[in-house]
Design a protein around this motif. Structure first.
Motif, PDB file in Angstrom:
ATOM      1  N   VAL A 112       0.836  -1.207   0.000  1.00 44.05           N
ATOM      2  CA  VAL A 112       0.000   0.000   0.000  1.00 44.05           C
ATOM      3  C   VAL A 112       0.869   1.255   0.000  1.00 44.05           C
ATOM      4  N   VAL A 113       1.945   1.246   0.773  1.00 43.01           N
ATOM      5  CA  VAL A 113       2.838   2.409   0.809  1.00 43.01           C
ATOM      6  C   VAL A 113       3.476   2.636  -0.564  1.00 43.01           C
ATOM      7  N   VAL A 114       3.963   1.575  -1.175  1.00 39.53           N
ATOM      8  CA  VAL A 114       4.586   1.693  -2.505  1.00 39.53           C
ATOM      9  C   VAL A 114       3.560   2.158  -3.532  1.00 39.53           C
ATOM     10  N   LEU A 115       2.342   1.658  -3.439  1.00 38.66           N
ATOM     11  CA  LEU A 115       1.285   2.079  -4.356  1.00 38.66           C
ATOM     12  C   LEU A 115       0.972   3.566  -4.196  1.00 38.66           C
ATOM     13  N   CYS A 116       0.885   4.023  -2.956  1.00 48.43           N
ATOM     14  CA  CYS A 116       0.600   5.449  -2.711  1.00 48.43           C
ATOM     15  C   CYS A 116       1.724   6.342  -3.227  1.00 48.43           C
ATOM     16  N   VAL A 117       2.952   5.960  -2.979  1.00 49.87           N
ATOM     17  CA  VAL A 117       4.088   6.753  -3.477  1.00 49.87           C
ATOM     18  C   VAL A 117       4.105   6.751  -5.002  1.00 49.87           C
ATOM     19  N   GLY A 118       3.770   5.628  -5.600  1.00 53.66           N
ATOM     20  CA  GLY A 118       3.698   5.559  -7.056  1.00 53.66           C
ATOM     21  C   GLY A 118       2.636   6.480  -7.625  1.00 53.66           C
ATOM     22  N   ILE A 119       1.475   6.522  -6.976  1.00 55.73           N
ATOM     23  CA  ILE A 119       0.409   7.415  -7.433  1.00 55.73           C
ATOM     24  C   ILE A 119       0.833   8.867  -7.277  1.00 55.73           C
ATOM     25  N   LEU A 120       1.468   9.202  -6.151  1.00 53.95           N
ATOM     26  CA  LEU A 120       1.956  10.571  -5.959  1.00 53.95           C
ATOM     27  C   LEU A 120       2.986  10.944  -7.023  1.00 53.95           C
ATOM     28  N   ALA A 121       3.876  10.013  -7.342  1.00 51.70           N
ATOM     29  CA  ALA A 121       4.895  10.280  -8.359  1.00 51.70           C
ATOM     30  C   ALA A 121       4.261  10.482  -9.731  1.00 51.70           C
ATOM     31  N   LEU A 122       3.244   9.687 -10.037  1.00 61.20           N
ATOM     32  CA  LEU A 122       2.562   9.830 -11.319  1.00 61.20           C
ATOM     33  C   LEU A 122       1.868  11.185 -11.424  1.00 61.20           C
ATOM     34  N   VAL A 123       1.180  11.584 -10.376  1.00 65.18           N
ATOM     35  CA  VAL A 123       0.508  12.886 -10.373  1.00 65.18           C
ATOM     36  C   VAL A 123       1.537  14.012 -10.472  1.00 65.18           C
ATOM     37  N   ALA A 124       2.652  13.880  -9.754  1.00 66.39           N
ATOM     38  CA  ALA A 124       3.698  14.900  -9.821  1.00 66.39           C
ATOM     39  C   ALA A 124       4.270  15.009 -11.229  1.00 66.39           C
ATOM     40  N   GLN A 125       4.461  13.873 -11.886  1.00 66.02           N
ATOM     41  CA  GLN A 125       4.993  13.908 -13.253  1.00 66.02           C
ATOM     42  C   GLN A 125       4.008  14.578 -14.211  1.00 66.02           C
ATOM     43  N   VAL A 126       2.727  14.329 -14.012  1.00 63.58           N
ATOM     44  CA  VAL A 126       1.714  14.992 -14.843  1.00 63.58           C
ATOM     45  C   VAL A 126       1.751  16.501 -14.609  1.00 63.58           C
ATOM     46  N   ARG A 127       1.928  16.909 -13.356  1.00 62.30           N
ATOM     47  CA  ARG A 127       1.986  18.350 -13.061  1.00 62.30           C
ATOM     48  C   ARG A 127       3.212  18.998 -13.703  1.00 62.30           C
TER      49      ARG A 127
END
Length: 61
Positions: free
Chosen positions: A12-27
Motif C-alpha cells: 500500500v505504501v509503494v502504491l501510494c508513493v507511485g500514485i503521488l509520483a505519477l501525479v507529480a509527473q503529470v503536473r
C-alpha cells in the motif's frame, strides 16, 4: 500471518508513493512546475491536506 500483513502494508505504501509520483509527473508535464522534486513535494502536501480530515474524524471517536 504477520508476514502477509507487513507485505500488505508495504504494498500500500509503494502504491501510494507511485500514485503521488505519477501525479507529480503529470503536473511537471503540464507546466505547473519546472522540477519533479517541487511537484512531488507540492503533490504530497496537497494529498496530506485531503487526507487530514479523515484522520480527524477517527480521532474524534
Amino acid at each position: 500471518m504477520l508476514e502477509k500483513a507487513i507485505g500488505a502494508v508495504i504494498f500500500v505504501v509503494v502504491l501510494c508513493v507511485g500514485i503521488l509520483a505519477l501525479v507529480a509527473q503529470v503536473r511537471v508535464t503540464m507546466g505547473e512546475f519546472s522540477s519533479f522534486a517541487r511537484a512531488f513535494s507540492a503533490t504530497t502536501y496537497d494529498a496530506a491536506h485531503l487526507i487530514a480530515p479523515i484522520g480527524a474524524l477517527f480521532h474524534m471517536r
